[in-house]
Write an enzyme that holds these catalytic residues in place. Structure first.
Site, PDB file in Angstrom:
ATOM      1  N   LYS A  13       0.825  -1.228   0.000  1.00  0.00           N
ATOM      2  CA  LYS A  13       0.000   0.000   0.000  1.00  0.00           C
ATOM      3  C   LYS A  13       0.848   1.262   0.000  1.00  0.00           C
ATOM      4  O   LYS A  13       0.602   2.183  -0.770  1.00  0.00           O
ATOM      5  CB  LYS A  13      -0.829   0.046   1.292  1.00  0.00           C
ATOM      6  CG  LYS A  13      -2.217  -0.446   1.186  1.00  0.00           C
ATOM      7  CD  LYS A  13      -2.948  -0.229   2.508  1.00  0.00           C
ATOM      8  CE  LYS A  13      -2.062  -0.549   3.637  1.00  0.00           C
ATOM      9  NZ  LYS A  13      -2.190  -0.671   4.905  1.00  0.00           N
ATOM     10  N   ARG A  85      -9.488   1.812   9.411  1.00  0.00           N
ATOM     11  CA  ARG A  85      -9.142   0.433   9.756  1.00  0.00           C
ATOM     12  C   ARG A  85     -10.247  -0.257  10.541  1.00  0.00           C
ATOM     13  O   ARG A  85     -10.134  -1.457  10.810  1.00  0.00           O
ATOM     14  CB  ARG A  85      -7.900   0.443  10.642  1.00  0.00           C
ATOM     15  CG  ARG A  85      -6.595   0.278   9.938  1.00  0.00           C
ATOM     16  CD  ARG A  85      -5.512   0.527  10.972  1.00  0.00           C
ATOM     17  NE  ARG A  85      -4.305  -0.171  10.717  1.00  0.00           N
ATOM     18  CZ  ARG A  85      -3.286   0.311  10.003  1.00  0.00           C
ATOM     19  NH1 ARG A  85      -3.384   1.469   9.418  1.00  0.00           N
ATOM     20  NH2 ARG A  85      -2.201  -0.380   9.875  1.00  0.00           N
ATOM     21  N   ARG A 124      11.174  -6.866   5.379  1.00  0.00           N
ATOM     22  CA  ARG A 124      11.293  -5.456   5.734  1.00  0.00           C
ATOM     23  C   ARG A 124      11.867  -5.303   7.147  1.00  0.00           C
ATOM     24  O   ARG A 124      12.640  -4.394   7.407  1.00  0.00           O
ATOM     25  CB  ARG A 124       9.915  -4.778   5.650  1.00  0.00           C
ATOM     26  CG  ARG A 124       9.991  -3.286   5.820  1.00  0.00           C
ATOM     27  CD  ARG A 124       8.635  -2.635   5.679  1.00  0.00           C
ATOM     28  NE  ARG A 124       7.796  -2.905   6.838  1.00  0.00           N
ATOM     29  CZ  ARG A 124       6.513  -2.571   6.927  1.00  0.00           C
ATOM     30  NH1 ARG A 124       5.925  -1.990   5.910  1.00  0.00           N
ATOM     31  NH2 ARG A 124       5.829  -2.825   8.012  1.00  0.00           N
ATOM     32  N   ARG A 130      11.773  -1.830  11.970  1.00  0.00           N
ATOM     33  CA  ARG A 130      10.639  -1.169  12.618  1.00  0.00           C
ATOM     34  C   ARG A 130      10.239  -1.949  13.865  1.00  0.00           C
ATOM     35  O   ARG A 130      10.183  -3.186  13.821  1.00  0.00           O
ATOM     36  CB  ARG A 130       9.472  -1.115  11.627  1.00  0.00           C
ATOM     37  CG  ARG A 130       9.003   0.281  11.332  1.00  0.00           C
ATOM     38  CD  ARG A 130       8.017   0.304  10.200  1.00  0.00           C
ATOM     39  NE  ARG A 130       6.689  -0.155  10.600  1.00  0.00           N
ATOM     40  CZ  ARG A 130       5.608  -0.066   9.830  1.00  0.00           C
ATOM     41  NH1 ARG A 130       5.723   0.480   8.640  1.00  0.00           N
ATOM     42  NH2 ARG A 130       4.442  -0.501  10.244  1.00  0.00           N
ATOM     43  N   ARG A 141      -0.845  -7.547  14.036  1.00  0.00           N
ATOM     44  CA  ARG A 141      -1.347  -6.594  13.031  1.00  0.00           C
ATOM     45  C   ARG A 141      -2.195  -7.318  11.979  1.00  0.00           C
ATOM     46  O   ARG A 141      -3.247  -6.816  11.580  1.00  0.00           O
ATOM     47  CB  ARG A 141      -0.175  -5.854  12.388  1.00  0.00           C
ATOM     48  CG  ARG A 141       0.383  -4.770  13.322  1.00  0.00           C
ATOM     49  CD  ARG A 141       1.860  -4.495  13.063  1.00  0.00           C
ATOM     50  NE  ARG A 141       2.112  -4.016  11.727  1.00  0.00           N
ATOM     51  CZ  ARG A 141       3.247  -4.264  11.047  1.00  0.00           C
ATOM     52  NH1 ARG A 141       4.199  -4.985  11.575  1.00  0.00           N
ATOM     53  NH2 ARG A 141       3.388  -3.779   9.836  1.00  0.00           N
TER      54      ARG A 141
HETATM   55  P1  ADP Z   1       0.916  -1.465   8.883  1.00  0.00           P
HETATM   56  O1  ADP Z   1      -0.245  -1.249   7.969  1.00  0.00           O
HETATM   57  O2  ADP Z   1       2.028  -2.217   8.258  1.00  0.00           O
HETATM   58  O3  ADP Z   1       0.531  -2.028  10.214  1.00  0.00           O
HETATM   59  P2  ADP Z   1       1.067   1.430   9.273  1.00  0.00           P
HETATM   60  O4  ADP Z   1       2.310   2.235   9.069  1.00  0.00           O
HETATM   61  O5  ADP Z   1      -0.074   1.678   8.382  1.00  0.00           O
HETATM   62  O6  ADP Z   1       1.585  -0.065   9.180  1.00  0.00           O
HETATM   63  O7  ADP Z   1       0.554   1.583  10.769  1.00  0.00           O
HETATM   64  C1  ADP Z   1       1.420   1.408  11.862  1.00  0.00           C
HETATM   65  C2  ADP Z   1       0.636   1.433  13.166  1.00  0.00           C
HETATM   66  O8  ADP Z   1       0.010   2.709  13.337  1.00  0.00           O
HETATM   67  C3  ADP Z   1      -0.503   0.431  13.289  1.00  0.00           C
HETATM   68  O9  ADP Z   1      -0.069  -0.858  13.685  1.00  0.00           O
HETATM   69  C4  ADP Z   1      -1.374   1.097  14.374  1.00  0.00           C
HETATM   70  O10 ADP Z   1      -0.797   0.922  15.657  1.00  0.00           O
HETATM   71  C5  ADP Z   1      -1.241   2.569  14.019  1.00  0.00           C
HETATM   72  N1  ADP Z   1      -2.319   3.032  13.110  1.00  0.00           N
HETATM   73  C6  ADP Z   1      -2.156   3.490  11.834  1.00  0.00           C
HETATM   74  N2  ADP Z   1      -3.338   3.821  11.298  1.00  0.00           N
HETATM   75  C7  ADP Z   1      -4.274   3.550  12.234  1.00  0.00           C
HETATM   76  C8  ADP Z   1      -5.680   3.646  12.279  1.00  0.00           C
HETATM   77  N3  ADP Z   1      -6.390   4.095  11.221  1.00  0.00           N
HETATM   78  N4  ADP Z   1      -6.328   3.265  13.414  1.00  0.00           N
HETATM   79  C9  ADP Z   1      -5.647   2.817  14.472  1.00  0.00           C
HETATM   80  N5  ADP Z   1      -4.315   2.700  14.508  1.00  0.00           N
HETATM   81  C10 ADP Z   1      -3.624   3.052  13.400  1.00  0.00           C
END
Ligand code: ADP
Length: 190
Positions: A13, A85, A124, A130, A141
């Site tokens: 994404k 989400r 990654r 990370r 996740r």
């Molecule tokens: P990934 O999709 O690989 O988990 P992201 O960079 O999109 O990585 O998100 C990292 C973290 O940020 C998530 O695991 C969550 O803790 C938080 N996060 C991001 N977007 C949201 C959201 N819309 N609602 C709740 N938590 C979020």
């Protein structure tokens, strides 16, 4: 151009959203990046969310909804990545875009299997280190994606602006498929 990109962790994404942002000259609004930057700066928001990010849990809906509403109000076009989400987040997004009169032009869903997603995330992890790429956080996740975010996908599936793309090809192959899909739904011309 206003695009929402959906798909599990490891679906590519972020990579595809960056390419779309460059093509359409629109900001890439990635909630994960916004939260990680806040954590790195040590702002009040950052201190609050850092332990949540590290575990791979979700930040509370009310906090995310306020954050994204404030951001989208300021932008005309965007590619939104990482939000919504959960169903409450999806409802809040629809209401916000409705309020400000900025409907989505396209919703792109990147489809990949859990096996491919897990392998990409592990690769990654080795490169970027990370905190939430530990095996436990990766599992958490992906579990949350299936438990909560798939309902968001189902909600947008009934919408004519959703296009599903196979995310398991190379970066270029997936980008080509997205371009083709945007032409098909009429938001991009050849
Ligand atoms: P990934 O999709 O690989 O988990 P992201 O960079 O999109 O990585 O998100 C990292 C973290 O940020 C998530 O695991 C969550 O803790 C938080 N996060 C991001 N977007 C949201 C959201 N819309 N609602 C709740 N938590 C979020």
């Amino acid at each position: 151009m206003r695009i929402l990109i959906l798909g599990p962790q490891g679906s590519g994404k972020g990579t595809q959203a960056n390419l779309l942002a460059a093509v359409y000259r629109i900001p890439h609004v990635a909630t994960g990046d916004i939260l990680r930057e806040a954590a790195a700066r040590g702002s009040e928001l950052g201190r609050r969310v850092e332990p949540i990010l590290d575990r791979g849990d979700l930040v509370p809906d009310d906090l995310m909804i306020d954050l994204i509403r404030e951001r989208l109000e300021r932008e005309d076009g965007f590619v939104l990545d990482g939000f919504p989400r959960t169903l409450p987040q999806a409802e809040a997004l629809d209401a916000t875009l409705d309020d400000i009169g900025k409907p989505l032009d396209a919703v792109i869903l990147l489809e990949v299997s859990d096996d491919v997603a897990t392998r990409r995330l592990q690769a990654r992890a080795a490169e970027e280190g990370r905190a939430d790429d530990s095996p436990e956080a990766i599992r958490n996740r992906l579990r949350l994606y299936h438990e909560l975010t798939e309902a968001v996908v189902a909600r947008y599936r009934s919408d004519s602006v959703l296009v599903a793309v196979d995310g398991e090809g190379s970066v270029e192959e997936v980008a080509d498929q997205i371009e083709g899909a945007l032409i098909r739904i009429g938001v991009r011309s050849r």
